[in-house]
Design a protein around this motif. Structure first.
Motif, PDB file in Angstrom:
ATOM      1  N   ASP A 132       0.829  -1.157  -0.020  1.00  0.00           N
ATOM      2  CA  ASP A 132       0.183   0.105   0.188  1.00  0.00           C
ATOM      3  C   ASP A 132       0.835   1.156  -0.114  1.00  0.00           C
ATOM      4  O   ASP A 132       0.510   2.279  -0.412  1.00  0.00           O
ATOM      5  CB  ASP A 132      -0.946  -0.102   1.275  1.00  0.00           C
ATOM      6  CG  ASP A 132      -0.231  -0.218   2.383  1.00  0.00           C
ATOM      7  OD1 ASP A 132       1.064  -0.628   2.479  1.00  0.00           O
ATOM      8  OD2 ASP A 132      -0.789   0.064   3.579  1.00  0.00           O
ATOM      9  N   LYS A 133       2.165   1.114   0.460  1.00  0.00           N
ATOM     10  CA  LYS A 133       3.094   2.234   0.320  1.00  0.00           C
ATOM     11  C   LYS A 133       4.148   1.976  -0.606  1.00  0.00           C
ATOM     12  O   LYS A 133       5.206   1.393  -0.448  1.00  0.00           O
ATOM     13  CB  LYS A 133       3.770   2.364   1.711  1.00  0.00           C
ATOM     14  CG  LYS A 133       2.834   3.102   2.589  1.00  0.00           C
ATOM     15  CD  LYS A 133       3.510   3.271   4.099  1.00  0.00           C
ATOM     16  CE  LYS A 133       2.723   3.900   5.100  1.00  0.00           C
ATOM     17  NZ  LYS A 133       3.396   4.280   6.331  1.00  0.00           N
ATOM     18  N   PHE A 135       6.265   3.777  -4.004  1.00  0.00           N
ATOM     19  CA  PHE A 135       6.709   4.847  -4.923  1.00  0.00           C
ATOM     20  C   PHE A 135       7.762   4.434  -5.822  1.00  0.00           C
ATOM     21  O   PHE A 135       8.380   3.462  -5.514  1.00  0.00           O
ATOM     22  CB  PHE A 135       6.902   5.988  -4.252  1.00  0.00           C
ATOM     23  CG  PHE A 135       8.285   5.729  -3.143  1.00  0.00           C
ATOM     24  CD1 PHE A 135       9.366   6.326  -3.412  1.00  0.00           C
ATOM     25  CD2 PHE A 135       8.110   5.218  -1.918  1.00  0.00           C
ATOM     26  CE1 PHE A 135      10.499   6.151  -2.609  1.00  0.00           C
ATOM     27  CE2 PHE A 135       9.333   4.890  -1.040  1.00  0.00           C
ATOM     28  CZ  PHE A 135      10.472   5.349  -1.564  1.00  0.00           C
ATOM     29  N   GLY A 172       5.466  13.942  -2.242  1.00  0.00           N
ATOM     30  CA  GLY A 172       6.224  13.618  -3.380  1.00  0.00           C
ATOM     31  C   GLY A 172       7.369  14.041  -3.120  1.00  0.00           C
ATOM     32  O   GLY A 172       8.297  13.801  -4.216  1.00  0.00           O
ATOM     33  N   GLU A 192       7.896   9.767  -7.994  1.00  0.00           N
ATOM     34  CA  GLU A 192       6.433   9.475  -8.552  1.00  0.00           C
ATOM     35  C   GLU A 192       5.739   8.484  -7.591  1.00  0.00           C
ATOM     36  O   GLU A 192       6.317   7.716  -7.178  1.00  0.00           O
ATOM     37  CB  GLU A 192       6.685   8.600  -9.880  1.00  0.00           C
ATOM     38  CG  GLU A 192       7.044   9.184 -10.884  1.00  0.00           C
ATOM     39  CD  GLU A 192       6.863   8.310 -12.079  1.00  0.00           C
ATOM     40  OE1 GLU A 192       6.004   7.540 -12.306  1.00  0.00           O
ATOM     41  OE2 GLU A 192       7.967   8.629 -13.081  1.00  0.00           O
ATOM     42  N   CYS A 193       4.748   9.193  -7.210  1.00  0.00           N
ATOM     43  CA  CYS A 193       3.674   8.262  -6.112  1.00  0.00           C
ATOM     44  C   CYS A 193       2.580   8.949  -5.806  1.00  0.00           C
ATOM     45  O   CYS A 193       2.302  10.130  -6.422  1.00  0.00           O
ATOM     46  CB  CYS A 193       4.632   8.613  -4.508  1.00  0.00           C
ATOM     47  SG  CYS A 193       4.615  10.193  -3.868  1.00  0.00           S
ATOM     48  N   ARG A 194       1.739   8.120  -5.097  1.00  0.00           N
ATOM     49  CA  ARG A 194       0.036   8.739  -5.139  1.00  0.00           C
ATOM     50  C   ARG A 194       0.584   9.978  -4.304  1.00  0.00           C
ATOM     51  O   ARG A 194       1.266  10.312  -3.365  1.00  0.00           O
ATOM     52  CB  ARG A 194      -0.682   7.656  -4.184  1.00  0.00           C
ATOM     53  CG  ARG A 194      -0.782   6.527  -4.828  1.00  0.00           C
ATOM     54  CD  ARG A 194      -2.248   5.838  -4.153  1.00  0.00           C
ATOM     55  NE  ARG A 194      -2.076   6.070  -2.654  1.00  0.00           N
ATOM     56  CZ  ARG A 194      -1.518   5.317  -1.681  1.00  0.00           C
ATOM     57  NH1 ARG A 194      -0.832   4.164  -2.280  1.00  0.00           N
ATOM     58  NH2 ARG A 194      -1.477   5.602  -0.552  1.00  0.00           N
ATOM     59  N   GLU A 195      -0.330  11.226  -4.556  1.00  0.00           N
ATOM     60  CA  GLU A 195      -0.311  12.416  -3.879  1.00  0.00           C
ATOM     61  C   GLU A 195      -0.767  12.316  -2.364  1.00  0.00           C
ATOM     62  O   GLU A 195       0.206  13.064  -1.348  1.00  0.00           O
ATOM     63  CB  GLU A 195      -1.429  13.284  -4.407  1.00  0.00           C
ATOM     64  CG  GLU A 195      -1.329  14.001  -5.689  1.00  0.00           C
ATOM     65  CD  GLU A 195      -2.278  14.863  -5.851  1.00  0.00           C
ATOM     66  OE1 GLU A 195      -3.066  15.341  -5.080  1.00  0.00           O
ATOM     67  OE2 GLU A 195      -2.319  15.127  -7.097  1.00  0.00           O
ATOM     68  N   ASP A 196      -1.228  11.393  -1.751  1.00  0.00           N
ATOM     69  CA  ASP A 196      -1.551  11.294  -0.315  1.00  0.00           C
ATOM     70  C   ASP A 196      -0.662  10.284   0.407  1.00  0.00           C
ATOM     71  O   ASP A 196      -0.629  10.127   1.561  1.00  0.00           O
ATOM     72  CB  ASP A 196      -3.009  10.564  -0.071  1.00  0.00           C
ATOM     73  CG  ASP A 196      -3.114   9.280  -0.763  1.00  0.00           C
ATOM     74  OD1 ASP A 196      -2.466   8.966  -1.580  1.00  0.00           O
ATOM     75  OD2 ASP A 196      -4.022   8.462  -0.017  1.00  0.00           O
ATOM     76  N   LEU A 197       0.502   9.733  -0.382  1.00  0.00           N
ATOM     77  CA  LEU A 197       1.366   8.860   0.268  1.00  0.00           C
ATOM     78  C   LEU A 197       2.374   9.726   1.169  1.00  0.00           C
ATOM     79  O   LEU A 197       3.111  10.569   0.640  1.00  0.00           O
ATOM     80  CB  LEU A 197       2.167   8.142  -0.595  1.00  0.00           C
ATOM     81  CG  LEU A 197       3.217   6.982  -0.288  1.00  0.00           C
ATOM     82  CD1 LEU A 197       2.584   5.960   0.760  1.00  0.00           C
ATOM     83  CD2 LEU A 197       3.832   6.491  -1.423  1.00  0.00           C
ATOM     84  N   ASP A 224      11.010   0.409  -8.177  1.00  0.00           N
ATOM     85  CA  ASP A 224       9.974   0.461  -7.207  1.00  0.00           C
ATOM     86  C   ASP A 224      10.175   0.070  -5.642  1.00  0.00           C
ATOM     87  O   ASP A 224      10.606  -0.967  -5.501  1.00  0.00           O
ATOM     88  CB  ASP A 224       8.856  -0.403  -7.672  1.00  0.00           C
ATOM     89  CG  ASP A 224       8.097   0.104  -8.932  1.00  0.00           C
ATOM     90  OD1 ASP A 224       8.204   1.203  -9.292  1.00  0.00           O
ATOM     91  OD2 ASP A 224       7.796  -1.076  -9.903  1.00  0.00           O
TER      92      ASP A 224
END
Length: 379
Positions: A132-133, A135, A172, A192-197, A224
């Motif tokens: 789930d985490k 990037f 980020g 590069e990652c999800r905004e909320d990570l 990754d």
């Protein structure tokens, strides 16, 4: 098990996974490399209690043959012997055959080895991480970030948490911090990652980071990265690299970075580095490795070092710019050399807030790197 594999690919994979084999383990099976086949190819695994590395050799890649599986299976072979054998085999094709008593035959050209293997079912399973985490970072950037900070981790076990590199991610921005309480190295980059990570206090052992640098390639292929409760996983091409995380809370280093300064010097990184290296030729011979920096009224900087039983050295440096109060400060030459070698810019700015306060070195052309060094008291 019966396979035919290309020597160079096997040799490469063995040298990667061997980095995770412990010579001092009390568990005999961990002195080995696990070799396992499936529909996709051949997988090699090695592990000690801190690091696990898995490398896959696909059946073929980009039209180039890698391995042929005649009969699937698995075996664990002693790493030291197996890696030496693979390195010294004569032909580009290696045949490996295992019988039901775990006796393993390795043939190549006219050479043939027979060695005893261990039961692969007794080899510990690699952790399965919840992804789930996650990037992504280009391999070359990840290597650069580690190299530019990891030298600052502590080598003393007095505070185990400081023997690791602290990773954090916020909006980020990935940040690596290393400190041994006498100096600090920090490097940031956008990834590069999800905004909320976001995560903090992920402390990867310095040793793991050094091994990771050795097996990542220098290209811009993305790596990754999966961050879990007490493990981190880096995936790149056919390599999986697991490392345990250090337990404990990393100190809040933002508080010790001075906000203002009383003296600022802008100087060529290369000239400054060479000057400190010259001064440290004598200070290294003394016990302390201390170098003294003094700003002079004519706008130059004097760098000196003194080893009573050997002699002294004085070097004059003309900075690009200098402003603020006059300054006399002493510091450990090795810490300064490490920091300057890690900086990839042609000019740096050193900001001092007094002879007994920590000082900061930054490149002049970007703000993603910072080094902090504590001065040394000299009387």
């Amino acid at each position: 098990m019966h396979i035919t594999v290309q020597r160079d690919k096997l040799s490469n994979a063995v040298s990667h996974v061997s980095k995770a084999v412990s010579s001092r383990t009390t568990i005999p099976i961990l002195t080995g490399i696990k070799i396992k086949t499936d529909d996709e190819g051949l997988t090699l695994t090695a592990s000690d209690s801190d690091i696990s590395i898995e490398v896959q050799i696909p059946l073929e890649e980009a039209g180039e043959w890698g391995v042929t599986i005649h009969e699937p299976g698995s075996i664990v072979l002693t790493a030291r012997i197996f890696s030496e054998i693979v390195r010294k085999l004569p032909s580009n094709e290696i045949h490996i055959q295992v019988d039901d008593r775990l006796v393993t035959q390795i043939r190549s050209g006219q050479a043939e080895f027979t060695i005893n293997g261990m039961d692969a079912s007794e080899y510990p399973q690699l952790p399965h991480l919840e992804e789930d985490k996650v990037f992504s970072v280009p391999c070359d950037l990840l290597k650069a970030m580690i190299r530019q900070t990891v030298f600052g981790v502590s080598t003393s076990e007095m505070r185990p948490i400081l023997t690791g590199l602290m990773w954090s991610l916020e909006k980020g921005q990935l940040r690596f911090v290393a400190t041994d309480s006498h100096r600090l190295a920090s490097r940031t980059a956008m990834v590069e990652c999800r905004e909320d990570l976001s995560f903090h206090n992920v402390v990867v052992p310095g040793k793991s980071c050094n091994e990771l640098v050795k097996i990542l390639d220098d290209e811009q292929n993305p790596a990754d990265i999966v961050v879990a409760e007490n493990q981190i996983l880096v995936k790149s091409k056919h390599i999986l690299f697991y490392s345990r995380l250090l337990e404990g809370t990393y100190p809040d280093t933002t508080r010790i970075i001075p906000q203002g300064s009383k003296t600022e010097i802008t100087v060529s990184t290369k000239e400054f580095l060479q000057s400190i290296e010259r001064a440290s030729l004598l200070s290294r011979e003394g016990k302390s490795n201390v170098v003294k920096l003094v700003t002079l009224s004519d706008g130059s900087v004097e760098i000196t070092s003194n080893a009573p039983e050997i002699g002294k050295v004085t070097d004059i440096l003309m900075p690009k710019a200098m402003n603020g109060e006059e300054l006399k400060i002493s510091f450990n030459a090795k810490y300064m050399i490490d920091a300057l070698r890690a900086i990839d810019s042609t000019e740096i700015k050193a900001s001092f807030s007094g002879p007994m306060s920590p000082f900061v070195i930054r490149p002049t052309d970007h703000d993603w790197m910072l080094h902090l060094i504590l001065p040394v008291r000299t009387y």
